[in-house]
Design a protein around this motif. Structure first.
Motif, PDB file in Angstrom:
ATOM      1  N   ALA B  75       0.853  -1.192   0.000  1.00 33.16           N
ATOM      2  CA  ALA B  75       0.000   0.000   0.000  1.00 33.16           C
ATOM      3  C   ALA B  75       0.889   1.243   0.000  1.00 33.16           C
ATOM      4  O   ALA B  75       2.062   1.173   0.366  1.00 33.16           O
ATOM      5  CB  ALA B  75      -0.901  -0.002   1.228  1.00 33.16           C
ATOM      6  N   LYS B 240     -19.683  -1.280   6.601  1.00 32.31           N
ATOM      7  CA  LYS B 240     -19.024  -0.213   5.840  1.00 32.31           C
ATOM      8  C   LYS B 240     -20.135   0.567   5.173  1.00 32.31           C
ATOM      9  O   LYS B 240     -20.862   0.055   4.333  1.00 32.31           O
ATOM     10  CB  LYS B 240     -18.098  -0.816   4.791  1.00 32.31           C
ATOM     11  CG  LYS B 240     -16.889  -1.484   5.408  1.00 32.31           C
ATOM     12  CD  LYS B 240     -15.939  -1.966   4.334  1.00 32.31           C
ATOM     13  CE  LYS B 240     -14.737  -2.625   4.948  1.00 32.31           C
ATOM     14  NZ  LYS B 240     -13.790  -3.074   3.925  1.00 32.31           N
ATOM     15  N   PHE B 250     -20.383  -7.179   1.090  1.00 32.71           N
ATOM     16  CA  PHE B 250     -20.797  -8.009   2.226  1.00 32.71           C
ATOM     17  C   PHE B 250     -21.758  -7.240   3.131  1.00 32.71           C
ATOM     18  O   PHE B 250     -22.756  -7.793   3.606  1.00 32.71           O
ATOM     19  CB  PHE B 250     -19.571  -8.464   3.025  1.00 32.71           C
ATOM     20  CG  PHE B 250     -18.565  -9.228   2.190  1.00 32.71           C
ATOM     21  CD1 PHE B 250     -17.255  -8.784   2.083  1.00 32.71           C
ATOM     22  CD2 PHE B 250     -18.938 -10.370   1.508  1.00 32.71           C
ATOM     23  CE1 PHE B 250     -16.335  -9.469   1.304  1.00 32.71           C
ATOM     24  CE2 PHE B 250     -18.016 -11.065   0.726  1.00 32.71           C
ATOM     25  CZ  PHE B 250     -16.709 -10.608   0.621  1.00 32.71           C
ATOM     26  N   ARG B 277     -12.870   0.980  14.109  1.00 33.58           N
ATOM     27  CA  ARG B 277     -12.684  -0.099  13.147  1.00 33.58           C
ATOM     28  C   ARG B 277     -11.571  -1.045  13.576  1.00 33.58           C
ATOM     29  O   ARG B 277     -11.757  -2.255  13.618  1.00 33.58           O
ATOM     30  CB  ARG B 277     -12.358   0.497  11.775  1.00 33.58           C
ATOM     31  CG  ARG B 277     -12.152  -0.558  10.700  1.00 33.58           C
ATOM     32  CD  ARG B 277     -11.890   0.100   9.378  1.00 33.58           C
ATOM     33  NE  ARG B 277     -11.656  -0.883   8.342  1.00 33.58           N
ATOM     34  CZ  ARG B 277     -11.531  -0.593   7.053  1.00 33.58           C
ATOM     35  NH1 ARG B 277     -11.653   0.659   6.665  1.00 33.58           N
ATOM     36  NH2 ARG B 277     -11.299  -1.535   6.181  1.00 33.58           N
ATOM     37  N   VAL B 284     -13.047  -7.777  20.144  1.00 31.21           N
ATOM     38  CA  VAL B 284     -13.853  -8.986  20.116  1.00 31.21           C
ATOM     39  C   VAL B 284     -13.131 -10.133  19.411  1.00 31.21           C
ATOM     40  O   VAL B 284     -13.725 -11.192  19.181  1.00 31.21           O
ATOM     41  CB  VAL B 284     -15.234  -8.731  19.445  1.00 31.21           C
ATOM     42  CG1 VAL B 284     -16.005  -7.699  20.226  1.00 31.21           C
ATOM     43  CG2 VAL B 284     -15.079  -8.311  18.010  1.00 31.21           C
ATOM     44  N   ASP B 285     -11.876  -9.899  19.070  1.00 29.61           N
ATOM     45  CA  ASP B 285     -11.066 -10.956  18.458  1.00 29.61           C
ATOM     46  C   ASP B 285     -11.723 -11.508  17.196  1.00 29.61           C
ATOM     47  O   ASP B 285     -11.966 -12.710  17.088  1.00 29.61           O
ATOM     48  CB  ASP B 285     -10.812 -12.076  19.481  1.00 29.61           C
ATOM     49  CG  ASP B 285      -9.752 -13.049  19.007  1.00 29.61           C
ATOM     50  OD1 ASP B 285      -9.768 -14.214  19.453  1.00 29.61           O
ATOM     51  OD2 ASP B 285      -8.924 -12.671  18.151  1.00 29.61           O
ATOM     52  N   TRP B 286     -12.041 -10.603  16.297  1.00 30.79           N
ATOM     53  CA  TRP B 286     -12.684 -10.994  15.041  1.00 30.79           C
ATOM     54  C   TRP B 286     -12.109 -10.096  13.958  1.00 30.79           C
ATOM     55  O   TRP B 286     -12.136  -8.892  14.107  1.00 30.79           O
ATOM     56  CB  TRP B 286     -14.202 -10.797  15.181  1.00 30.79           C
ATOM     57  CG  TRP B 286     -14.997 -11.400  14.083  1.00 30.79           C
ATOM     58  CD1 TRP B 286     -15.494 -10.762  12.987  1.00 30.79           C
ATOM     59  CD2 TRP B 286     -15.409 -12.773  13.969  1.00 30.79           C
ATOM     60  NE1 TRP B 286     -16.194 -11.633  12.189  1.00 30.79           N
ATOM     61  CE2 TRP B 286     -16.151 -12.876  12.769  1.00 30.79           C
ATOM     62  CE3 TRP B 286     -15.216 -13.912  14.743  1.00 30.79           C
ATOM     63  CZ2 TRP B 286     -16.708 -14.079  12.343  1.00 30.79           C
ATOM     64  CZ3 TRP B 286     -15.781 -15.096  14.323  1.00 30.79           C
ATOM     65  CH2 TRP B 286     -16.513 -15.170  13.137  1.00 30.79           C
ATOM     66  N   PRO B 287     -11.618 -10.669  12.872  1.00 27.79           N
ATOM     67  CA  PRO B 287     -10.830  -9.835  11.959  1.00 27.79           C
ATOM     68  C   PRO B 287     -11.575  -9.121  10.830  1.00 27.79           C
ATOM     69  O   PRO B 287     -10.962  -8.380  10.071  1.00 27.79           O
ATOM     70  CB  PRO B 287      -9.866 -10.860  11.345  1.00 27.79           C
ATOM     71  CG  PRO B 287     -10.649 -12.121  11.318  1.00 27.79           C
ATOM     72  CD  PRO B 287     -11.572 -12.098  12.498  1.00 27.79           C
ATOM     73  N   THR B 288     -12.873  -9.390  10.687  1.00 27.11           N
ATOM     74  CA  THR B 288     -13.529  -8.808   9.504  1.00 27.11           C
ATOM     75  C   THR B 288     -14.841  -8.097   9.827  1.00 27.11           C
ATOM     76  O   THR B 288     -15.456  -8.304  10.866  1.00 27.11           O
ATOM     77  CB  THR B 288     -13.832  -9.902   8.458  1.00 27.11           C
ATOM     78  OG1 THR B 288     -14.582 -10.936   9.098  1.00 27.11           O
ATOM     79  CG2 THR B 288     -12.559 -10.510   7.898  1.00 27.11           C
ATOM     80  N   LEU B 298     -21.208 -10.898  20.174  1.00 24.14           N
ATOM     81  CA  LEU B 298     -20.950 -11.072  18.754  1.00 24.14           C
ATOM     82  C   LEU B 298     -21.601 -12.355  18.240  1.00 24.14           C
ATOM     83  O   LEU B 298     -21.312 -13.450  18.704  1.00 24.14           O
ATOM     84  CB  LEU B 298     -19.445 -11.129  18.513  1.00 24.14           C
ATOM     85  CG  LEU B 298     -18.992 -11.351  17.065  1.00 24.14           C
ATOM     86  CD1 LEU B 298     -19.355 -10.165  16.198  1.00 24.14           C
ATOM     87  CD2 LEU B 298     -17.499 -11.610  16.994  1.00 24.14           C
ATOM     88  N   LEU B 299     -22.523 -12.190  17.270  1.00 22.86           N
ATOM     89  CA  LEU B 299     -23.102 -13.377  16.643  1.00 22.86           C
ATOM     90  C   LEU B 299     -22.156 -13.894  15.575  1.00 22.86           C
ATOM     91  O   LEU B 299     -22.026 -15.096  15.361  1.00 22.86           O
ATOM     92  CB  LEU B 299     -24.446 -13.038  15.972  1.00 22.86           C
ATOM     93  CG  LEU B 299     -25.645 -12.733  16.870  1.00 22.86           C
ATOM     94  CD1 LEU B 299     -26.898 -12.569  16.014  1.00 22.86           C
ATOM     95  CD2 LEU B 299     -25.866 -13.834  17.902  1.00 22.86           C
ATOM     96  N   GLY B 300     -21.526 -12.952  14.896  1.00 24.64           N
ATOM     97  CA  GLY B 300     -20.595 -13.338  13.843  1.00 24.64           C
ATOM     98  C   GLY B 300     -20.675 -12.378  12.684  1.00 24.64           C
ATOM     99  O   GLY B 300     -21.144 -11.260  12.827  1.00 24.64           O
ATOM    100  N   ASP B 303     -21.412 -14.625   6.922  1.00 25.97           N
ATOM    101  CA  ASP B 303     -21.549 -16.077   6.712  1.00 25.97           C
ATOM    102  C   ASP B 303     -22.406 -16.702   7.802  1.00 25.97           C
ATOM    103  O   ASP B 303     -23.333 -17.455   7.535  1.00 25.97           O
ATOM    104  CB  ASP B 303     -20.176 -16.763   6.757  1.00 25.97           C
ATOM    105  CG  ASP B 303     -19.313 -16.357   5.589  1.00 25.97           C
ATOM    106  OD1 ASP B 303     -18.084 -16.423   5.723  1.00 25.97           O
ATOM    107  OD2 ASP B 303     -19.884 -15.967   4.547  1.00 25.97           O
ATOM    108  N   ILE B 304     -22.028 -16.387   9.051  1.00 27.54           N
ATOM    109  CA  ILE B 304     -22.708 -17.011  10.177  1.00 27.54           C
ATOM    110  C   ILE B 304     -24.166 -16.579  10.246  1.00 27.54           C
ATOM    111  O   ILE B 304     -25.064 -17.406  10.439  1.00 27.54           O
ATOM    112  CB  ILE B 304     -21.979 -16.677  11.489  1.00 27.54           C
ATOM    113  CG1 ILE B 304     -20.595 -17.343  11.481  1.00 27.54           C
ATOM    114  CG2 ILE B 304     -22.790 -17.115  12.689  1.00 27.54           C
ATOM    115  CD1 ILE B 304     -19.801 -17.144  12.743  1.00 27.54           C
ATOM    116  N   GLU B 307     -26.253 -18.233   7.681  1.00 29.68           N
ATOM    117  CA  GLU B 307     -26.521 -19.611   8.066  1.00 29.68           C
ATOM    118  C   GLU B 307     -27.607 -19.658   9.134  1.00 29.68           C
ATOM    119  O   GLU B 307     -28.515 -20.502   9.085  1.00 29.68           O
ATOM    120  CB  GLU B 307     -25.234 -20.212   8.611  1.00 29.68           C
ATOM    121  CG  GLU B 307     -25.158 -21.706   8.451  1.00 29.68           C
ATOM    122  CD  GLU B 307     -23.870 -22.249   9.034  1.00 29.68           C
ATOM    123  OE1 GLU B 307     -22.830 -22.097   8.381  1.00 29.68           O
ATOM    124  OE2 GLU B 307     -23.932 -22.785  10.155  1.00 29.68           O
TER     125      GLU B 307
END
Lengths: 104, 326
Positions: B75, B240, B250, B277, B284-288, B298-300, B303-304, B307
């Motif tokens: 970058a 976003k 997404f 961000r 929450v230890d979640w990268p996206t 956090l539900l997710g 994707d989650i 589902e």
């Protein structure tokens, strides 16, 4: 199976990490980066390995919620995220779940 | 300047860049369409004039893809310091203080003046005779904690009195950072958000009545802000853009999914706040993104939640959130 093109560095990293972690029956890594390359968020980014879809079938997922499965994978790939991996779509199933889905 | 080159060709690069010698090289990878690069190019040039022992090379990244690839440039702007054939330091992004530090570390020149001190906080050199050290400290503490970003500069944001201050201000503004500044040239003046608030007497009075704190928005620490946001509504999404204008495929899918489910939710645009961000990912230890929270948990991601909708789990979980409208 012969791969059509060589894995780039990020792809190989994902492949080897997940293979070691999950000993999967099936592991598909699809590089969607080109679909996002022109998005403004990707400006200034030259990597061609930013967005992936991963479909994996592994016994290691048994007894784990989807959230837990995703966390396993995200945790194992945290260095890749630091290094420029931007997005990861996951489909995580156990062999039993696949069999069941095929029956239906 | 002999220690500053803007390369126009691969041959020129080869002629100028001789990493096996003892010369230290600073490489600047930039692109014309990225505004932060323009600011940093000025900083880079300034550093070149102050550090004659280092050779500064400016490389337009997209014109020289091979060089960019060799230095793993992902970058722009990106800066690489090369010494004796090895990359000894990298600075990624428009981070003037980091770049100055990196250059200073490898510069043999003893006179790296100016740039390092401009962006750091400096206490005023002369205390007004009426202020005791305790008062001074209290006042400084108040000022530095009054804003997430506090710039002590020469002059004011509208009238900077030194070019390093000017550059710093340009960078802060370009990066859309909220900041407060303090004019170190005039110890007796306090500026909040570029507005002259008053001299010491006025400030003391305002602090005493609590009006000063009201002038300056109280910045809660990041963790508190994140926790408050996560719990802002029973169903809370971090995306976003906005539900009306999602800025990523997404996020767009998530918004459509929730619209389908006819659930009430609140959202936060992570593009508006880089602290949130990046902070949330660690928190929450979640990268996206997008991220979906229900009752603070956090539900997710997409994707989650997709589902969960497919297998009916989502509807069960949020049934509690649907307000019992009469």
């Amino acid at each position: 199976m012969v791969s059509q093109q060589e894995d780039g560095p990020v792809t190989s990293s994902i492949r080897s990490t997940l293979t070691d972690l999950l000993n999967p029956e099936k592991l598909e890594i699809i590089n969607d980066s080109s679909k996002h390359a022109h998005h403004s968020a990707m400006r200034g980014v030259f990597s061609k390995e930013t967005h992936f879809r991963v479909n994996v079938v592994s016994e290691a997922f048994a007894g784990k919620s989807t959230m837990q499965r995703h966390r396993m994978i995200y945790g194992a790939l945290s260095k890749d995220f630091d290094a420029g991996l931007h997005a990861l779509s996951l489909n995580t199933k156990t062999p039993a779940e696949i069999a069941k889905a095929n029956e239906a | 300047m002999s220690n500053y080159t803007v390369i126009a060709s691969d041959e020129e690069f080869a002629a100028v860049f001789k990493p096996t010698t003892s010369t230290v090289y600073a490489l600047n990878f930039w692109a014309a369409w990225a505004p932060p690069c323009i600011q940093m190019n000025e900083v880079f040039e300034e550093l070149a004039s102050k550090n004659s022992a280092i050779h500064f090379i400016k490389i337009e990244a997209e014109k020289f893809p091979d060089i960019s690839e060799e230095y793993e440039i992902a970058a722009v702007p990106s800066f690489v310091i090369v010494k004796e054939g090895n990359v000894v330091d990298r600075v990624e992004g428009a981070n003037a203080p980091e770049l100055s530090k990196a250059v200073a570390k490898y510069s043999k020149s003893t006179s790296t003046s100016g740039l390092n001190s401009a962006a750091t906080t400096t206490t005023p050199s002369v205390a007004p005779p009426t202020m005791s050290p305790e008062e001074m400290n209290a006042r400084l503490k108040e000022l530095t904690s009054s804003s997430a970003v506090m710039a002590f500069i020469k002059g004011t944001p509208t009238a900077p009195r030194c070019q390093f201050s000017r550059q710093l201000l340009e960078i802060l503004t370009a990066q859309n950072i909220r900041f407060s500044s303090f004019n170190i040239l005039a110890d007796d003046e306090v500026y909040v958000k570029g507005e002259f608030v008053g001299g010491l007497d006025v400030v003391k009075e305002l602090v005493a009545t609590g009006e000063f704190q009201a002038l300056v928005p109280a910045e809660k620490d990041l963790k508190t802000r994140m926790d408050e946001l996560i719990n802002k509504a029973p169903l809370m999404i971090f995306i976003k853009g906005s539900p009306e204008t999602p800025r990523c495929g997404f996020s767009k899918k998530l918004v459509a999914l929730l619209a389908d489910q006819e659930v009430t939710y609140d959202s936060f645009d992570i593009l508006e706040d880089d602290d949130i961000r990046q902070g949330l990912k660690t928190h929450v230890d979640w990268p996206t993104f997008p991220m979906v929270f229900f009752k603070g948990e956090l539900l997710g991601g997409l994707d989650i939640v997709t589902e969960m909708v497919e297998n009916g789990e989502f509807q069960q979980v949020v049934a509690e959130a649907k307000s019992p409208e009469s």
